[in-house]
Structure formats: C-alpha cells, structure tokens
Design a protein around this motif. Structure first.
Motif, mmCIF file in Angstrom:
data_model
loop_
_atom_site.group_PDB
_atom_site.id
_atom_site.type_symbol
_atom_site.label_atom_id
_atom_site.label_comp_id
_atom_site.label_asym_id
_atom_site.label_seq_id
_atom_site.Cartn_x
_atom_site.Cartn_y
_atom_site.Cartn_z
ATOM 1 N N ALA A 73 0.839 -1.201 0.000
ATOM 2 C CA ALA A 73 0.000 0.000 0.000
ATOM 3 C C ALA A 73 0.874 1.252 0.000
ATOM 4 O O ALA A 73 0.564 2.240 -0.687
ATOM 5 C CB ALA A 73 -0.924 -0.006 1.215
ATOM 6 N N THR A 74 1.975 1.213 0.723
ATOM 7 C CA THR A 74 2.893 2.349 0.748
ATOM 8 C C THR A 74 3.504 2.575 -0.638
ATOM 9 O O THR A 74 3.640 3.718 -1.085
ATOM 10 C CB THR A 74 3.997 2.118 1.798
ATOM 11 O OG1 THR A 74 3.374 1.881 3.072
ATOM 12 C CG2 THR A 74 4.902 3.315 1.926
ATOM 13 N N GLN A 75 3.819 1.493 -1.346
ATOM 14 C CA GLN A 75 4.342 1.614 -2.714
ATOM 15 C C GLN A 75 3.298 2.224 -3.649
ATOM 16 O O GLN A 75 3.634 3.001 -4.544
ATOM 17 C CB GLN A 75 4.745 0.244 -3.257
ATOM 18 C CG GLN A 75 6.103 -0.224 -2.843
ATOM 19 C CD GLN A 75 6.439 -1.558 -3.506
ATOM 20 O OE1 GLN A 75 5.557 -2.359 -3.802
ATOM 21 N NE2 GLN A 75 7.723 -1.787 -3.724
ATOM 22 N N LEU A 76 2.050 1.852 -3.453
ATOM 23 C CA LEU A 76 0.978 2.355 -4.322
ATOM 24 C C LEU A 76 0.786 3.861 -4.185
ATOM 25 O O LEU A 76 0.174 4.497 -5.057
ATOM 26 C CB LEU A 76 -0.338 1.630 -4.028
ATOM 27 C CG LEU A 76 -0.434 0.207 -4.556
ATOM 28 C CD1 LEU A 76 -1.712 -0.459 -4.051
ATOM 29 C CD2 LEU A 76 -0.390 0.195 -6.076
ATOM 30 N N LEU A 77 1.287 4.444 -3.113
ATOM 31 C CA LEU A 77 1.180 5.896 -2.954
ATOM 32 C C LEU A 77 1.927 6.631 -4.069
ATOM 33 O O LEU A 77 1.601 7.770 -4.396
ATOM 34 C CB LEU A 77 1.728 6.323 -1.584
ATOM 35 C CG LEU A 77 0.925 5.862 -0.379
ATOM 36 C CD1 LEU A 77 1.669 6.188 0.896
ATOM 37 C CD2 LEU A 77 -0.461 6.483 -0.374
ATOM 38 N N ALA A 88 -4.969 3.151 -1.439
ATOM 39 C CA ALA A 88 -3.833 2.959 -0.536
ATOM 40 C C ALA A 88 -3.981 3.838 0.709
ATOM 41 O O ALA A 88 -3.717 3.389 1.830
ATOM 42 C CB ALA A 88 -2.524 3.265 -1.257
ATOM 43 N N LEU A 89 -4.412 5.083 0.506
ATOM 44 C CA LEU A 89 -4.616 5.988 1.653
ATOM 45 C C LEU A 89 -5.708 5.471 2.586
ATOM 46 O O LEU A 89 -5.558 5.526 3.821
ATOM 47 C CB LEU A 89 -4.960 7.398 1.161
ATOM 48 C CG LEU A 89 -3.798 8.226 0.637
ATOM 49 C CD1 LEU A 89 -4.300 9.513 0.000
ATOM 50 C CD2 LEU A 89 -2.820 8.528 1.773
ATOM 51 N N GLU A 90 -6.797 4.985 2.012
ATOM 52 C CA GLU A 90 -7.872 4.445 2.849
ATOM 53 C C GLU A 90 -7.384 3.234 3.644
ATOM 54 O O GLU A 90 -7.688 3.095 4.828
ATOM 55 C CB GLU A 90 -9.079 4.069 1.993
ATOM 56 C CG GLU A 90 -9.900 5.261 1.575
ATOM 57 C CD GLU A 90 -11.222 4.848 0.946
ATOM 58 O OE1 GLU A 90 -11.671 3.699 1.145
ATOM 59 O OE2 GLU A 90 -11.803 5.688 0.248
ATOM 60 N N PHE A 91 -6.635 2.367 2.983
ATOM 61 C CA PHE A 91 -6.112 1.184 3.660
ATOM 62 C C PHE A 91 -5.166 1.585 4.788
ATOM 63 O O PHE A 91 -5.259 1.074 5.915
ATOM 64 C CB PHE A 91 -5.392 0.269 2.660
ATOM 65 C CG PHE A 91 -4.725 -0.901 3.317
ATOM 66 C CD1 PHE A 91 -5.463 -2.027 3.666
ATOM 67 C CD2 PHE A 91 -3.375 -0.882 3.614
ATOM 68 C CE1 PHE A 91 -4.856 -3.111 4.298
ATOM 69 C CE2 PHE A 91 -2.764 -1.956 4.233
ATOM 70 C CZ PHE A 91 -3.499 -3.073 4.576
ATOM 71 N N LEU A 92 -4.246 2.496 4.503
ATOM 72 C CA LEU A 92 -3.284 2.915 5.515
ATOM 73 C C LEU A 92 -3.966 3.624 6.687
ATOM 74 O O LEU A 92 -3.557 3.466 7.841
ATOM 75 C CB LEU A 92 -2.200 3.803 4.894
ATOM 76 C CG LEU A 92 -1.236 3.063 3.959
ATOM 77 C CD1 LEU A 92 -0.375 4.051 3.189
ATOM 78 C CD2 LEU A 92 -0.385 2.072 4.737
ATOM 79 N N ALA A 93 -5.003 4.381 6.398
ATOM 80 C CA ALA A 93 -5.745 5.051 7.470
ATOM 81 C C ALA A 93 -6.424 4.019 8.378
ATOM 82 O O ALA A 93 -6.377 4.135 9.617
ATOM 83 C CB ALA A 93 -6.772 6.013 6.885
ATOM 84 N N GLU A 105 4.253 4.833 9.225
ATOM 85 C CA GLU A 105 5.272 5.209 8.246
ATOM 86 C C GLU A 105 4.638 5.429 6.872
ATOM 87 O O GLU A 105 5.033 6.334 6.128
ATOM 88 C CB GLU A 105 6.368 4.132 8.165
ATOM 89 C CG GLU A 105 7.254 4.053 9.394
ATOM 90 C CD GLU A 105 6.593 3.350 10.575
ATOM 91 O OE1 GLU A 105 5.658 2.547 10.362
ATOM 92 O OE2 GLU A 105 6.984 3.619 11.713
ATOM 93 N N GLY A 106 3.650 4.611 6.522
ATOM 94 C CA GLY A 106 2.944 4.785 5.255
ATOM 95 C C GLY A 106 2.193 6.098 5.208
ATOM 96 O O GLY A 106 2.193 6.792 4.176
ATOM 97 N N ILE A 107 1.570 6.468 6.317
ATOM 98 C CA ILE A 107 0.853 7.749 6.396
ATOM 99 C C ILE A 107 1.849 8.903 6.245
ATOM 100 O O ILE A 107 1.591 9.869 5.530
ATOM 101 C CB ILE A 107 0.077 7.857 7.731
ATOM 102 C CG1 ILE A 107 -0.987 6.764 7.850
ATOM 103 C CG2 ILE A 107 -0.519 9.248 7.906
ATOM 104 C CD1 ILE A 107 -2.183 6.935 6.962
#
Length: 120
Positions: A73-77, A88-93, A105-107
């Motif tokens: 998900a972080t890569q998809l940013l 990706a943002l929704e998943f990381l949230a 870290e992803g956020i």
C-alpha cells in the motif's frame, strides 16, 4: 407347578417393563434399548472453547495478512493512478486506526508525497 411356571413366563417379558407416566398412560420400555444422550456440559464447553480458539487463530491470521499488505500500500502511494493512491490511503488510514505496525510510516510517506506534489 410347571404349569404355573409356564404361565408366569408367558406373563412376564424379561426384556421389557411397563410403567405409567404422569398422565397415567402405560408405556413399555425395553432394557436392551440404549438411550442416546446429548453431549455433556463439559463437551459443550469444550466445543465452545475450540470455537473461540479458532476465532482468535483466524483473527491473528487476518492481522498478519493486513500487516504484510502495508508495504505494498505504501508503494501504491507513488502510483500515477489516482484510484491506486486513494485506495492505498484508505487502507493505511484503517491500518493506523488499528495501530498496525508500519501504517504510521505509510501515512508519513503519503504526507510527504502530498506536500512535495503541492510544491511542484
């Protein structure tokens, strides 16, 4: 005397007994019949506990899979597709709400990407 013994054996069924229930109705029970009883309280409790254990095993497995998805998900940013970034943002949230390791870290990366794209 043999005649009385013969009569007695005709009248008494050695394998069955007759009893009356609370309503006064006669019922014949066989001694050789085995009554199937339901599970004991202990068996029921064991089954419940096994279900709880399986629930927690499934939960741990799900959490591990979610944690393994955080780097992707972080890569998809960095994707050029806005839908990838949005998902990706929704998943990381959601991962951050559940305090999954790596989500913060992803956020942070998403915030850095947004601020760098605004400056450009």
């Amino acid at each position: 005397q043999q005649e009385s013994d013969g009569e007695k054996s005709d009248c008494v069924d050695s394998e069955a007994q007759v009893h009356k229930d609370d309503n006064g109705e006669s019922h014949k029970d066989s001694e050789n019949t085995t009554e199937e009883t339901g599970p004991t309280e202990h068996e029921i409790e064991v089954v419940k506990q096994m279900g709880i254990v399986q629930y927690f095993k499934d939960a741990v497995s799900f959490i591990e899979k979610m944690i393994n998805c955080i780097p992707l998900a972080t890569q998809l940013l960095g994707s050029k597709m806005s839908t990838d970034i949005h998902e990706a943002l929704e998943f990381l949230a959601a991962a951050q709400e559940f305090e999954l390791p790596g989500a913060r870290e992803g956020i942070r990366k998403s915030l850095l990407l947004m601020s760098s794209s605004e400056q450009a």
